[in-house]
Design an enzyme around this catalytic site. Structure first.
Site, PDB file in Angstrom:
ATOM      1  N   CYS A  81       7.176  -0.827  35.201  1.00  8.63           N
ATOM      2  CA  CYS A  81       6.986   0.595  35.564  1.00  8.63           C
ATOM      3  C   CYS A  81       5.627   0.677  36.418  1.00  8.63           C
ATOM      4  O   CYS A  81       4.578   0.589  36.293  1.00  8.63           O
ATOM      5  CB  CYS A  81       6.751   1.805  34.513  1.00  8.63           C
ATOM      6  SG  CYS A  81       6.450   3.484  35.236  1.00  8.63           S
ATOM      7  N   ARG A  84       2.672   4.246  35.736  1.00  3.85           N
ATOM      8  CA  ARG A  84       2.111   4.499  34.673  1.00  3.85           C
ATOM      9  C   ARG A  84       0.847   5.173  34.459  1.00  3.85           C
ATOM     10  O   ARG A  84       0.287   5.446  33.383  1.00  3.85           O
ATOM     11  CB  ARG A  84       1.931   2.857  33.846  1.00  3.85           C
ATOM     12  CG  ARG A  84       3.210   2.679  33.111  1.00  3.85           C
ATOM     13  CD  ARG A  84       3.323   1.316  32.586  1.00  3.85           C
ATOM     14  NE  ARG A  84       3.301   0.263  33.553  1.00  3.85           N
ATOM     15  CZ  ARG A  84       3.023  -1.283  33.275  1.00  3.85           C
ATOM     16  NH1 ARG A  84       2.393  -1.425  32.201  1.00  3.85           N
ATOM     17  NH2 ARG A  84       3.020  -2.219  34.264  1.00  3.85           N
TER      18      ARG A  84
END
Ligand code: ARG
Length: 403
Positions: A81, A84
């Site tokens: 990801c 974050r």
């Protein structure tokens, strides 16, 4: 054998004698108490309590605070990801008390609406009951809460999202009928442990979508493209302190390249680069014209333009990359490294223009974290009946309270 609390504390100290679940619990509880600056004495008490729970039930029940912080840290630890930096702002919905597929479905509709928030997207996770050791957990069969059906045509072509062809066929097999457009939202399939999977149609008004227009090309709207506002992943399990939540759908907001490059551009998805390039008047017979690259950029411009015009949260890949690097440095200051999968972090276009491309990364798995679940229908016998709500009657779908 009855142990005194002192003996239990000694056992907990002696890692070698502890079962896996208690080791995981101890690791997470230590992180939780440390990062939340809670007193060491309380940690010891809590561990003794967990030990007793475990002796009784082979599992333990997390407090709401442990659950909420664990979900946030699982996001912080998600190697793929890029977004974050926002990990602490995750909205966590503790829905562990819900016991039926109907209740879970209603809570999911609620999740979609609260997280969509009229376009001002809020990162949200809904956590349903934890898995019972040795039993399958609650499963959502769909990879995301909102996905478009993919229909195989008699002539071999595909209408809709080719990535959802198998799931679409399963839904049809069990009585669902899509309209057959490029963008039919699939019903949700929810399966309670040891029960038949159940089908539910999402109320259309809960699913926000953005029609695609382009800042310079008027013809772009004629392509009739759109995408849903909310990316909500539902096929990863959340693991916190050894406890597994196989039904814990979560969402953030989109980065434009996910739609403009991958969902629209991939040959195995909507495969729109040739269409867009031809409308742009490019020579798609010569690779040297860089028609794919140029079409990709215009698709991404269209996604950014459409989302921002509609007031729906979206990140461009340059901003997302810069935010990730800021997160990287903030984490270093907090004494932590950022585990990351370079191939997933670096956006799929214009890679070298972004700082993340030049950053070396370590792809290590820290816990709490999310883990991809296996496809739930492999090994599922198609002859086993499904239920739609409680029956197999498609017309009753329309009578669901949301229609
Ligand atoms: N890439 C996926 C999609 O295009 C979504 C994955 C999660 N993305 C996110 N921005 N939280 O639908």
């Amino acid at each position: 054998m009855k142990l005194s609390n002192k003996q239990i504390r000694e056992r907990i100290e002696d890692a070698q004698s502890l079962p896996m679940l208690l080791l995981e619990a101890k690791d997470y509880l230590r992180l939780f108490y440390q990062e939340q600056s809670l007193p060491e004495a309380q940690l010891q008490e809590r561990l003794v309590e967990i030990y007793h729970d475990y002796r009784r039930s082979r599992t333990y029940w997390q407090t709401e605070d442990e659950l909420i912080y664990g979900a946030k840290v699982a996001w912080r630890n998600s190697m793929r990801c890029i977004g974050r930096i926002f990990w602490e702002s995750l909205r966590v919905r503790d829905l562990r008390h819900l016991t039926s597929a109907e209740e879970i479905f209603a809570a999911i509709v609620d999740h979609i609406q609260q997280a969509t928030n009229g376009g001002n997207i809020r990162s949200t996770i809904s956590i349903f009951a934890p898995d019972v050791p040795g039993q399958p957990g609650i499963r959502i069969w769909n990879p995301q809460l909102i996905r478009y059906a993919g229909y195989r045509q008699p002539n071999g072509t595909i209408v809709g999202d080719p990535a959802q062809m198998e799931l679409t066929e399963l839904c049809q097999h069990f009585g669902w009928q899509g309209r057959g457009t490029q963008f039919d939202v699939l019903p949700l399939i929810i399966q309670m442990p040891g029960q038949k999977p159940q089908l539910f149609e999402l109320p259309p008004e809960a699913v926000m979508e953005v029609s695609m227009t382009h800042p310079d090309y008027d013809w772009f709207a004629e392509l009739g493209l759109k995408w849903h506002a909310l990316p909500a992943v539902s096929d990863w399990r959340l693991e916190i302190g050894g406890i597994s939540y196989s039904c814990a759908p979560f969402n953030g907001w989109y980065m434009s390249a996910e739609i403009g490059a991958r969902n629209f551009g991939d040959v195995k998805r909507y495969n729109l680069l040739p269409t867009v390039a031809e409308r742009m008047g490019l020579n798609i017979r010569s690779k040297l014209s860089l028609w794919q690259d140029r079409a990709l950029i215009e698709l991404n411009r269209a996604v950014l333009h459409s989302f921002t015009t509609c007031g729906v949260t979206i990140a461009d890949h340059h901003t997302a990359s810069a935010q990730f690097m800021r997160h990287w440095h903030q984490e270093a200051e907090a004494g932590r490294m950022v585990p990351a999968d370079w191939g997933r972090i670096v956006p799929p276009l214009s890679a070298s223009t972004m700082e993340v491309f030049h950053q070396e990364m370590q792809n290590v798995c820290l816990k709490p974290n999310f883990f991809q679940l296996p496809v739930p229908w492999k090994g599922w016998n198609r002859k086993q009946s499904f239920s739609i709500g409680s029956t197999l009657n498609n017309s009753q779908l329309k009578q669901c309270p949301f229609h």
